[in-house]
Design a protein around this motif. Structure first.
Motif, PDB file in Angstrom:
ATOM      1  N   LYS A 107       0.809  -1.215   0.000  1.00 13.02           N
ATOM      2  CA  LYS A 107       0.000   0.000   0.000  1.00 13.02           C
ATOM      3  C   LYS A 107       0.845   1.270   0.000  1.00 13.02           C
ATOM      4  CE  LYS A 107      -3.948  -2.226   2.224  1.00 13.02           C
ATOM      5  NZ  LYS A 107      -4.740  -2.253   0.993  1.00 13.02           N
ATOM      6  N   GLY A 108       2.180   1.137   0.109  1.00 12.55           N
ATOM      7  CA  GLY A 108       3.056   2.300   0.022  1.00 12.55           C
ATOM      8  C   GLY A 108       3.247   3.034   1.335  1.00 12.55           C
ATOM      9  N   ASN A 109       3.647   4.310   1.253  1.00 14.72           N
ATOM     10  CA  ASN A 109       3.942   5.147   2.425  1.00 14.72           C
ATOM     11  C   ASN A 109       5.023   4.520   3.309  1.00 14.72           C
ATOM     12  OD1 ASN A 109       1.760   7.038   1.783  1.00 14.72           O
ATOM     13  ND2 ASN A 109       0.399   5.393   2.442  1.00 14.72           N
ATOM     14  N   MET A 189       9.568   5.447  -6.699  1.00 18.19           N
ATOM     15  CA  MET A 189      10.438   5.641  -7.842  1.00 18.19           C
ATOM     16  C   MET A 189      11.240   4.364  -8.044  1.00 18.19           C
ATOM     17  SD  MET A 189      12.796   8.524  -5.956  1.00 18.19           S
ATOM     18  CE  MET A 189      13.372   9.169  -7.519  1.00 18.19           C
ATOM     19  N   CYS A 190      11.801   4.204  -9.237  1.00 15.73           N
ATOM     20  CA  CYS A 190      12.455   2.955  -9.599  1.00 15.73           C
ATOM     21  C   CYS A 190      13.889   3.219 -10.049  1.00 15.73           C
ATOM     22  CB  CYS A 190      11.699   2.269 -10.735  1.00 15.73           C
ATOM     23  SG  CYS A 190       9.920   2.092 -10.443  1.00 15.73           S
ATOM     24  N   ALA A 191      14.799   2.345  -9.628  1.00 14.69           N
ATOM     25  CA  ALA A 191      16.196   2.486 -10.040  1.00 14.69           C
ATOM     26  C   ALA A 191      16.912   1.154  -9.858  1.00 14.69           C
ATOM     27  CB  ALA A 191      16.909   3.563  -9.223  1.00 14.69           C
ATOM     28  N   GLY A 192      17.689   0.774 -10.855  1.00 15.28           N
ATOM     29  CA  GLY A 192      18.494  -0.439 -10.748  1.00 15.28           C
ATOM     30  C   GLY A 192      17.676  -1.707 -10.809  1.00 15.28           C
ATOM     31  N   ARG A 216      26.351  19.437  -9.367  1.00 18.49           N
ATOM     32  CA  ARG A 216      27.171  18.230  -9.313  1.00 18.49           C
ATOM     33  C   ARG A 216      28.091  18.175  -8.086  1.00 18.49           C
ATOM     34  NH1 ARG A 216      28.817  16.292 -15.424  1.00 18.49           N
ATOM     35  NH2 ARG A 216      26.697  16.364 -16.283  1.00 18.49           N
ATOM     36  N   LYS A 217      28.032  19.186  -7.261  1.00 11.60           N
ATOM     37  CA  LYS A 217      28.829  19.173  -6.035  1.00 11.60           C
ATOM     38  C   LYS A 217      27.983  18.755  -4.851  1.00 11.60           C
ATOM     39  CE  LYS A 217      32.009  22.834  -7.534  1.00 11.60           C
ATOM     40  NZ  LYS A 217      32.528  24.198  -7.239  1.00 11.60           N
ATOM     41  N   GLN A 218      26.696  18.998  -4.947  1.00 14.41           N
ATOM     42  CA  GLN A 218      25.774  18.713  -3.863  1.00 14.41           C
ATOM     43  C   GLN A 218      25.016  17.419  -4.136  1.00 14.41           C
ATOM     44  OE1 GLN A 218      24.841  20.885  -0.822  1.00 14.41           O
ATOM     45  NE2 GLN A 218      24.506  18.713  -0.501  1.00 14.41           N
ATOM     46  N   HIS A 219      25.114  16.449  -3.234  1.00 13.43           N
ATOM     47  CA  HIS A 219      24.350  15.219  -3.362  1.00 13.43           C
ATOM     48  C   HIS A 219      23.084  15.321  -2.529  1.00 13.43           C
ATOM     49  CE1 HIS A 219      28.213  13.880  -4.924  1.00 13.43           C
ATOM     50  NE2 HIS A 219      27.580  12.834  -5.443  1.00 13.43           N
ATOM     51  N   MET A 220      22.043  14.616  -2.940  1.00  9.75           N
ATOM     52  CA  MET A 220      20.743  14.718  -2.296  1.00  9.75           C
ATOM     53  C   MET A 220      20.098  13.339  -2.217  1.00  9.75           C
ATOM     54  SD  MET A 220      17.633  17.242  -3.481  1.00  9.75           S
ATOM     55  CE  MET A 220      17.718  16.668  -5.184  1.00  9.75           C
ATOM     56  N   ALA A 221      19.480  13.042  -1.072  1.00  6.26           N
ATOM     57  CA  ALA A 221      18.732  11.791  -0.906  1.00  6.26           C
ATOM     58  C   ALA A 221      17.344  11.979  -1.494  1.00  6.26           C
ATOM     59  CB  ALA A 221      18.644  11.415   0.565  1.00  6.26           C
ATOM     60  N   VAL A 222      17.026  11.233  -2.542  1.00 12.18           N
ATOM     61  CA  VAL A 222      15.732  11.392  -3.217  1.00 12.18           C
ATOM     62  C   VAL A 222      14.792  10.215  -2.978  1.00 12.18           C
ATOM     63  CG1 VAL A 222      16.751  12.842  -5.005  1.00 12.18           C
ATOM     64  CG2 VAL A 222      16.553  10.374  -5.392  1.00 12.18           C
ATOM     65  N   GLY A 223      15.334   9.066  -2.575  1.00  8.65           N
ATOM     66  CA  GLY A 223      14.502   7.882  -2.374  1.00  8.65           C
ATOM     67  C   GLY A 223      14.936   7.078  -1.168  1.00  8.65           C
ATOM     68  N   TYR A 242      11.801   2.285  -4.633  1.00  8.85           N
ATOM     69  CA  TYR A 242      12.147   3.225  -3.570  1.00  8.85           C
ATOM     70  C   TYR A 242      10.944   4.113  -3.258  1.00  8.85           C
ATOM     71  CZ  TYR A 242      17.005   2.207  -4.956  1.00  8.85           C
ATOM     72  OH  TYR A 242      18.193   1.587  -5.267  1.00  8.85           O
ATOM     73  N   THR A 243      10.820   4.526  -2.016  1.00 12.67           N
ATOM     74  CA  THR A 243       9.850   5.561  -1.659  1.00 12.67           C
ATOM     75  C   THR A 243      10.364   6.905  -2.158  1.00 12.67           C
ATOM     76  OG1 THR A 243       9.216   4.334   0.328  1.00 12.67           O
ATOM     77  CG2 THR A 243       8.638   6.663   0.260  1.00 12.67           C
ATOM     78  N   ASP A 244       9.515   7.669  -2.811  1.00 11.53           N
ATOM     79  CA  ASP A 244       9.876   8.978  -3.341  1.00 11.53           C
ATOM     80  C   ASP A 244       9.757  10.021  -2.222  1.00 11.53           C
ATOM     81  OD1 ASP A 244      10.068  11.445  -4.610  1.00 11.53           O
ATOM     82  OD2 ASP A 244       8.799  10.870  -6.305  1.00 11.53           O
ATOM     83  N   ILE A 245      10.895  10.468  -1.706  1.00  9.82           N
ATOM     84  CA  ILE A 245      10.908  11.392  -0.564  1.00  9.82           C
ATOM     85  C   ILE A 245      10.171  12.684  -0.870  1.00  9.82           C
ATOM     86  CG2 ILE A 245      12.408  12.793   0.917  1.00  9.82           C
ATOM     87  CD1 ILE A 245      14.521  10.570   0.651  1.00  9.82           C
ATOM     88  N   SER A 246      10.271  13.169  -2.096  1.00 12.59           N
ATOM     89  CA  SER A 246       9.682  14.470  -2.428  1.00 12.59           C
ATOM     90  C   SER A 246       8.165  14.482  -2.299  1.00 12.59           C
ATOM     91  CB  SER A 246      10.094  14.906  -3.837  1.00 12.59           C
ATOM     92  OG  SER A 246       9.382  14.221  -4.841  1.00 12.59           O
TER      93      SER A 246
END
Length: 261
Positions: A107-109, A189-192, A216-223, A242-246
């Motif tokens: 069910k997500g979340n 979201m989907c990756a790999g 490209r210098k700043q990394h961000m957690a998106v999932g 992955y859960t989409d943090i945004s």
């Protein structure tokens, strides 16, 4: 008829994951540099055993997956990539802030914040935070991001002591839904996995999907690592989820502003 049967089988896989998923390991990855990913957290049980990954977003809050609550987390370890090198100054008690709409991964979340018993002392050499999106985002398909964890490195393997990381491409959500026969929950979201032989597997959920920012210098957690097709880790036939943090920014902001849940 066969199509409906396939959907039913995949649904049963997800139901099983929702009840007893351990999370995800890193497949085809490598050991992380000791000076990188200092925001990574090991979520542990009362026996001080690693059960899930997580990541520090403020000095007193770690993000992980809601389904990790089923493994009875009781503390978080920060400040080490090697789980054999942990002392009690690295261990933090937690208060669990699980998303109120979470029931199971079907069910997500699948998101949970952990409030630390004390603020982490940030340092460029030991512990850092990682930014999360400030607004809803749509990252371009095939963008290369990374995922890290202390889980298995092969199907049926063992947890590892040293943090592993692997690069994974983002996968178009429509294509991902089609591969999963339309049964994915919202806000993912989907990756790999699918077509890459790289990604995660059972053993270390809750870790971050990390992408580069525009400069490209700043990394961000998106999932947040959520689930894959159970027991198919080395050669996955569907994308990793992955859960989409945004999609959860108002809920996260409310907790961070109150510093409580």
């Amino acid at each position: 008829m066969m199509h409906n049967l396939h959907r039913l089988l995949l649904f049963n896989v997800l139901m099983c994951l929702g009840q007893n998923a351990l999370g995800s390991e890193i497949i085809k990855g490598k050991k992380t540099n000791k000076k990188s990913m200092l925001y990574m957290a090991s979520v542990q049980n009362s026996s001080n055993e690693h059960i899930c990954g997580g990541f520090l977003i403020t000095p007193d809050f770690v993000v992980t997956a809601a389904h990790c609550d089923g493994r009875n987390p009781s503390s978080v370890v920060l400040g080490t990539h090697n789980l054999k090198k942990v002392n009690e100054t690295m261990r933090y008690g937690i208060k669990k802030c699980k998303h109120p709409s979470y029931r199971n991964v079907v069910k997500g979340n699948d998101i949970m914040l952990l409030k630390l018993s004390r603020e982490a002392q940030l340092s460029k050499k030991t512990i850092t935070t990682i930014p999360t999106p400030s607004h809803e985002i749509n990252i371009q398909d095939n963008k290369t991001c990374s995922v890290a964890g202390w889980g298995y490195t092969r199907t049926g393997g063992n947890l590892v002591d040293k943090l592993q990381v692997v690069n994974v491409p983002l996968i178009n959500l429509e294509k991902c839904q089609k591969a999963w026969h339309g049964i994915l929950p919202a806000n993912v979201m989907c990756a790999g996995g699918y077509g890459t032989k790289k990604g995660f597997c059972q053993g270390d959920s809750g870790g971050p999907l990390v992408c580069e920012g525009k400069d490209r210098k700043q990394h961000m957690a998106v999932g947040i690592v959520s689930f894959n097709n159970k027991n198919k880790c080395d050669y996955p036939d569907v994308p990793n989820i992955y859960t989409d943090i945004s999609k959860y920014l108002p809920w996260i902001k409310k907790i961070l502003d109150k510093r409580d849940c």
